[in-house]
Design an enzyme around this catalytic site. Structure first.
Site, PDB file in Angstrom:
ATOM      1  CE1 TYR A 213     -14.266  50.716 -28.127  1.00  0.00           C
ATOM      2  CE2 TYR A 213     -15.400  48.854 -27.241  1.00  0.00           C
ATOM      3  CZ  TYR A 213     -14.275  49.757 -27.411  1.00  0.00           C
ATOM      4  OH  TYR A 213     -13.087  49.482 -26.482  1.00  0.00           O
TER       5      TYR A 213
ATOM      6  CE  LYS B 272      -4.514  64.075 -30.629  1.00  0.00           C
ATOM      7  NZ  LYS B 272      -3.357  64.459 -30.081  1.00  0.00           N
TER       8      LYS B 272
ATOM      9  CG  ASP C 142     -10.952  49.982 -24.360  1.00  0.00           C
ATOM     10  OD1 ASP C 142     -11.624  49.222 -23.118  1.00  0.00           O
ATOM     11  OD2 ASP C 142     -10.456  49.428 -25.123  1.00  0.00           O
TER      12      ASP C 142
HETATM   13  C1  IPM Z   1     -13.866  46.693 -21.529  1.00  0.00           C
HETATM   14  C2  IPM Z   1     -13.260  45.773 -22.477  1.00  0.00           C
HETATM   15  C3  IPM Z   1     -14.116  45.537 -23.753  1.00  0.00           C
HETATM   16  C4  IPM Z   1     -14.187  47.167 -24.244  1.00  0.00           C
HETATM   17  C5  IPM Z   1     -13.811  44.589 -24.797  1.00  0.00           C
HETATM   18  C6  IPM Z   1     -13.569  43.387 -24.161  1.00  0.00           C
HETATM   19  C7  IPM Z   1     -14.707  44.580 -25.714  1.00  0.00           C
HETATM   20  O1  IPM Z   1     -11.947  45.964 -22.987  1.00  0.00           O
HETATM   21  O2  IPM Z   1     -15.055  46.433 -21.069  1.00  0.00           O
HETATM   22  O3  IPM Z   1     -12.970  47.681 -21.238  1.00  0.00           O
HETATM   23  O4  IPM Z   1     -13.402  47.380 -25.139  1.00  0.00           O
HETATM   24  O5  IPM Z   1     -15.031  47.690 -24.194  1.00  0.00           O
HETATM   25 MN    MN Z   2     -10.925  47.962 -21.887  1.00  0.00          MN
END
Ligand code: IPM
Ligand code: MN
Length: 330
Positions: free
Chosen positions: A125, A176, A233
């Site tokens: 991210y 992983k 996520d």
């Molecule tokens: C979450 C969402 C977000 C993420 C997106 C919308 C950027 O999926 O909060 O899980 O990937 O973190």
């Molecule tokens: Mn998410």
């Protein structure tokens, strides 16, 4: 004086579910000073505003942020996600994404609860990477995973503290390591070194693919899970699925040192297909409100809200009916 809360209803069903969340918090007797912010996909389409620095500056005086959902199909993917949600996580240093679950998918484990602690500012991210020779047939795209010892360790320490405060005192690292031999190695070493500070916490390691099977077939093996941003996520959508659906999944984006306001939001998105139909379940937003109250040390009110949400009688009807039923019970 109430707690100072920045409220971003956002897009789609966001404003509908946040309205119910605020209704329930008021019914629980908690006084909030609400500062509304019109941000999200619709605002971007109107005047190109995503998240101005001046707004970030204003937020520094708030106690918390409460967000519904952002994103509209008319805005290309990434614009609002990176420009608003991820910018909030990075700029406010919300390095913990806490997502609690109560299993509802199977009679044998019904009611078992576990919490996923997802690192919220690094990994894939972070935005490292780019294109080479873009648009040609030899184009290259790389997307790096950023893992700092500092970032990994503070997340792991938070997870150990949480596990230590719970009855079972069990923490699973999910990664992983058999393939991601650099980042996995860093996570594993940090995990082992922080473990020495918490002799009462029992530890385990699972590969992320195996964790997906266990979460569905044997969720009772989990008490607290700690994992990296992207694994977290994916795993928390699965957690939502085994806990009665994404309409119940709540989350907290925390700055544990409280150097900036933490942000509370349902895991679900803006669901533009059901906007205005009353089909949106506000429970995930209401439970995110309870997480916010817990963080603001309004633990009694938070507990009342959690109990009301767990009562099956509150869980039928339209968005406002569910909100009313929960508000009546707190
Ligand atoms: C979450 C969402 C977000 C993420 C997106 C919308 C950027 O999926 O909060 O899980 O990937 O973190
Ligand atoms: Mn998410």
């Amino acid at each position: 004086m109430g707690h100072k809360i920045g409220v971003i209803g956002g897009d789609g069903i966001g404003p509908e579910v946040i309205r119910e969340g605020l209704k329930v918090i008021a019914a629980a007797g908690i006084d909030l000073d609400v500062f509304e912010y019109d941000l999200g996909g619709a605002r971007y389409l109107k005047d190109q505003t995503i998240l101005p620095d001046s707004v970030l500056e204003e937020w520094k005086d708030l106690d918390a942020l409460y967000l519904g959902a952002v994103g509209t199909p008319e805005v290309p993917p990434g614009v609002i996600e990176r420009g608003l949600l991820l910018k909030m996580r990075f700029e406010l240093d919300l390095y913990i994404n806490l997502r609690p679950f109560v299993v509802a998918s199977h009679d044998d484990f019904f009611g078992h609860d576990f919490t996923v602690i997802r690192e919220n500012t690094e990994g894939t991210y972070a935005g490292e990477g780019g294109f080479l020779r873009k648009g040609t047939k030899h184009e290259i795209a790389t997307q790096g995973s950023v893992n700092t010892r500092h970032g990994v360790e503070r997340c792991i320490r938070f997870a150990f503290e949480l596990a230590d405060s719970r009855e079972r005192k069990h923490l699973t690292l999910v990664h992983k390591t058999n393939v991601l031999t650099f980042s996995g190695d860093l996570w594993e070493r940090a995990f082992k070194s922080v473990a020495h500070e918490f002799p009462n916490v029992e530890t385990e390691y699972n590969h992320v693919d195996a964790a997906c099977i266990y979460m569905v077939q044997d969720p009772q093996r989990y008490d607290v899970i700690v994992t990296d941003n992207l694994f977290g996520d994916i795993l928390t959508d699965l957690g939502g699925a085994v806990s009665g659906g994404i309409g119940l999944a709540c989350s907290a984006n925390l700055n544990p040192e409280r150097t900036s306001p933490s942000m509370f939001e349902p895991v679900h998105g803006s669901a533009p297909d059901i906007v205005g139909t009353g089909q949106a379940n506000p429970t995930a937003a209401i439970l995110s409100g309870a997480l916010m109250l817990n963080f603001l040390k309004e633990t009694e009110a938070a507990q009342k809200i959690e109990l009301a949400c767990a009562n099956p009688e509150t869980q039928t009807g339209k968005t406002t009916e569910i909100g009313d039923a929960i508000a009546n019970l707190v």
